[in-house]
Design a protein around this motif. Structure first.
Motif, mmCIF file in Angstrom:
data_model
loop_
_atom_site.group_PDB
_atom_site.id
_atom_site.type_symbol
_atom_site.label_atom_id
_atom_site.label_comp_id
_atom_site.label_asym_id
_atom_site.label_seq_id
_atom_site.Cartn_x
_atom_site.Cartn_y
_atom_site.Cartn_z
ATOM 1 N N CYS A 292 0.822 -1.212 0.000
ATOM 2 C CA CYS A 292 0.000 0.000 0.000
ATOM 3 C C CYS A 292 0.856 1.262 0.000
ATOM 4 N N GLN A 293 1.968 1.232 0.730
ATOM 5 C CA GLN A 293 2.836 2.395 0.798
ATOM 6 C C GLN A 293 3.361 2.759 -0.589
ATOM 7 N N ALA A 294 3.788 1.746 -1.337
ATOM 8 C CA ALA A 294 4.283 1.992 -2.691
ATOM 9 C C ALA A 294 3.167 2.458 -3.617
ATOM 10 N N LEU A 295 1.991 1.849 -3.507
ATOM 11 C CA LEU A 295 0.862 2.236 -4.355
ATOM 12 C C LEU A 295 0.418 3.672 -4.088
ATOM 13 N N MET A 296 0.354 4.056 -2.813
ATOM 14 C CA MET A 296 -0.078 5.417 -2.485
ATOM 15 C C MET A 296 0.925 6.454 -2.979
ATOM 16 N N MET A 297 2.215 6.112 -2.997
ATOM 17 C CA MET A 297 3.222 7.030 -3.533
ATOM 18 C C MET A 297 3.005 7.259 -5.029
ATOM 19 N N ARG A 298 2.473 6.254 -5.729
ATOM 20 C CA ARG A 298 2.260 6.362 -7.171
ATOM 21 C C ARG A 298 0.902 6.975 -7.526
ATOM 22 N N LEU A 299 0.036 7.141 -6.541
ATOM 23 C CA LEU A 299 -1.307 7.640 -6.812
ATOM 24 C C LEU A 299 -1.247 9.033 -7.438
ATOM 25 N N ASP A 300 -1.976 9.226 -8.502
ATOM 26 C CA ASP A 300 -1.908 10.475 -9.261
ATOM 27 C C ASP A 300 -3.262 11.177 -9.283
ATOM 28 N N GLN A 301 -3.949 11.156 -8.137
ATOM 29 C CA GLN A 301 -5.273 11.760 -8.069
ATOM 30 C C GLN A 301 -5.725 11.849 -6.613
ATOM 31 N N ASP A 302 -6.848 12.478 -6.422
ATOM 32 C CA ASP A 302 -7.483 12.531 -5.106
ATOM 33 C C ASP A 302 -8.098 11.161 -4.829
ATOM 34 N N ILE A 303 -7.679 10.509 -3.744
ATOM 35 C CA ILE A 303 -8.161 9.163 -3.463
ATOM 36 C C ILE A 303 -9.565 9.141 -2.869
ATOM 37 N N VAL A 304 -10.001 10.230 -2.254
ATOM 38 C CA VAL A 304 -11.279 10.224 -1.534
ATOM 39 C C VAL A 304 -12.467 9.952 -2.456
ATOM 40 N N PRO A 305 -12.592 10.622 -3.617
ATOM 41 C CA PRO A 305 -13.719 10.286 -4.499
ATOM 42 C C PRO A 305 -13.712 8.833 -4.966
ATOM 43 N N VAL A 306 -12.519 8.249 -5.096
ATOM 44 C CA VAL A 306 -12.423 6.851 -5.515
ATOM 45 C C VAL A 306 -12.964 5.940 -4.420
ATOM 46 N N LEU A 307 -12.522 6.149 -3.189
ATOM 47 C CA LEU A 307 -12.989 5.329 -2.067
ATOM 48 C C LEU A 307 -14.501 5.483 -1.891
ATOM 49 N N LYS A 308 -14.980 6.711 -2.019
ATOM 50 C CA LYS A 308 -16.406 6.987 -1.845
ATOM 51 C C LYS A 308 -17.231 6.320 -2.948
ATOM 52 N N SER A 309 -16.717 6.327 -4.180
ATOM 53 C CA SER A 309 -17.463 5.729 -5.285
ATOM 54 C C SER A 309 -17.588 4.219 -5.111
ATOM 55 N N VAL A 310 -16.556 3.593 -4.554
ATOM 56 C CA VAL A 310 -16.628 2.158 -4.267
ATOM 57 C C VAL A 310 -17.699 1.890 -3.223
#
Length: 423
Positions: A292-310
């Motif tokens: 998760c640490q590596a994935l979050m470093m690569r994230l290229d967007q706001d994660i909150v709308p993604v989590l909320k949409s799920v």
């Protein structure tokens, strides 16, 4: 928005770090959190095993979304309890979480859907398991059926090792329920992890990674919860990714819907790339740690709308993007881990590190009498972003070498497979 993040490890610090960047967030609470998370969230000593107390906290603090980090609360049904109280939650139901909480459940599902995985047998009695294994081939893989914090797996090379492992697994040594042990054929190949987001209907690919489970360099020593990881995994070609999604992920999620227990959240598939193609080793129903640490470093967007949409069942409208760059995490662990280790050991400051090059995620840390000390086996996750795996590796180890902590150790070869492959 107000969010509550449940968990206290490096995975949760990485999620908190990513969530805290969102302009949509008013207040982020973490329960229980760790020392490092205090800089990006408000910690609370909420008892996460008391689901009624969690629901009441959410009502009192006007929580708009709960994000569940670790597997144990999911296994206890916290997502069910929150949803019953009308609270939006990112994480699967207790029934759907069986994909991780029961190896036997997942193996049976694979058999039903012809999902490629190792041949297996499940035993609920130690003597019978030993009797059957005596006439089998070695090596054999033995797993606790229930949760085991990433350490309830033994590769037995001989019957004597298998008998010892069976006794350990049935005794509950690895924090399993002690009721069942799954024996699997040993698979030959290279391991890789694939992550997908799903709202129960729609599914989106969310990257790949490779973990380093063994405690010491060269993949030697006992299994751990993970000593480091990197993302993406170069070995996972586009063709292999398509094969994994079509032959493993899709039929699994179809089966869960058919059982009227649709899976919602992040599904993490541990795979073995064999000569005959990808085969499922196991599922986890949450982000990996330290992947998760590596994935979050690569994230290229706001994660909150993604989590909320799920959580809302609206993943189709979500935009999911990871940077093309590579990220690598080196775990600094307490000496003795994954065996016995000392807690409360003072930790050095990491404030002097170049924050533009690395991010240090806390795992087993706490503040005691005003001082930062260790409180677990895996303590820090030093994570760097780079143009290549080699670049990220160089940056991460440069930072590790600037952390002077006599009470810890780390592997010095995180990322070796990808580096060797690029030579």
């Amino acid at each position: 928005m107000n969010l509550l993040l449940i968990g206290s490890g490096g995975r949760e610090h990485a999620l908190a770090w990513a969530i805290s960047k969102s302009p949509l967030v008013d207040t982020l609470y973490v329960a229980p959190g760790n020392a490092g998370m205090a800089s990006v969230a408000e910690r609370t000593d909420l008892n996460i095993s008391d689901h009624r107390a969690v629901s009441m906290f959410c009502a009192q603090k006007a929580i708009d979304l709960v994000v569940v980090g670790p597997e144990a609360p999911l296994a206890e049904g916290i997502a069910d309890s929150l949803e019953a109280s009308g609270i939006l939650v990112f994480g699967p139901s207790k029934a759907a979480a069986q994909l991780e909480t029961s190896k036997d459940f997942t193996k049976a599902l694979c058999a039903q859907k012809n999902i490629p995985t190792a041949a297996y047998a499940t035993y609920d009695e130690a003597a019978f398991a030993k009797e059957r294994l005596a006439s089998g081939d070695f090596p054999v893989v033995l797993k606790a059926d229930g949760l085991a914090a990433g350490k309830g797996v033994v590769i037995a090379e001989t019957l004597a090792e298998a008998e010892e492992a069976i006794d350990d697994l049935f005794s509950g040594l690895y924090d399993g329920d002690g009721a069942k042990v799954v024996a699997e054929d040993f698979l030959v190949g290279e391991e890789v992890s694939v992550f997908v987001l799903t709202d129960g209907t729609e599914t989106v690919y969310f990257g790949s990674a490779q973990d380093h489970k063994r405690a010491h360099d060269g993949d030697k020593g006992p299994n751990t919860g993970g000593m480091g990881a990197y993302s993406p995994a170069p070995i996972l070609t586009n063709a292999l990714k398509t094969q994994v999604m079509d032959e493993i992920i899709a039929p699994t999620l179809d089966a869960m819907r058919e059982r009227d227990t649709p899976f919602k959240g992040v599904l993490y598939a541990g795979l073995m790339l064999t000569e005959t193609g990808p085969m499922l080793i196991e599922y986890n129903v949450r982000f990996g740690d330290p992947e998760c640490q590596a994935l979050m470093m690569r994230l290229d967007q706001d994660i909150v709308p993604v989590l909320k949409s799920v959580a809302e069942g609206k993943l189709r409208a979500a935009d999911v993007r990871l940077q093309e760059q590579s990220a690598l995490t080196v775990v600094v662990a307490s000496k003795g881990y994954p065996g016995s280790y000392e807690k409360g050991v003072p930790l050095p400051s990491t404030d002097h590190l170049d924050s533009s090059a690395v991010t240090v995620f806390h795992a087993g840390t706490e503040v005691k009498d005003g001082a930062l000390v260790s409180s677990g086996g895996r303590v820090l996750g030093v994570t760097a972003l780079g143009h290549t795996i080699e670049d990220a590796q160089r940056r991460a180890y440069k930072a590790v070498d600037q952390i002077a902590w006599d009470g810890g150790f780390c592997r010095r070869d995180i990322g070796w497979r990808a580096v060797d492959r690029s030579d």
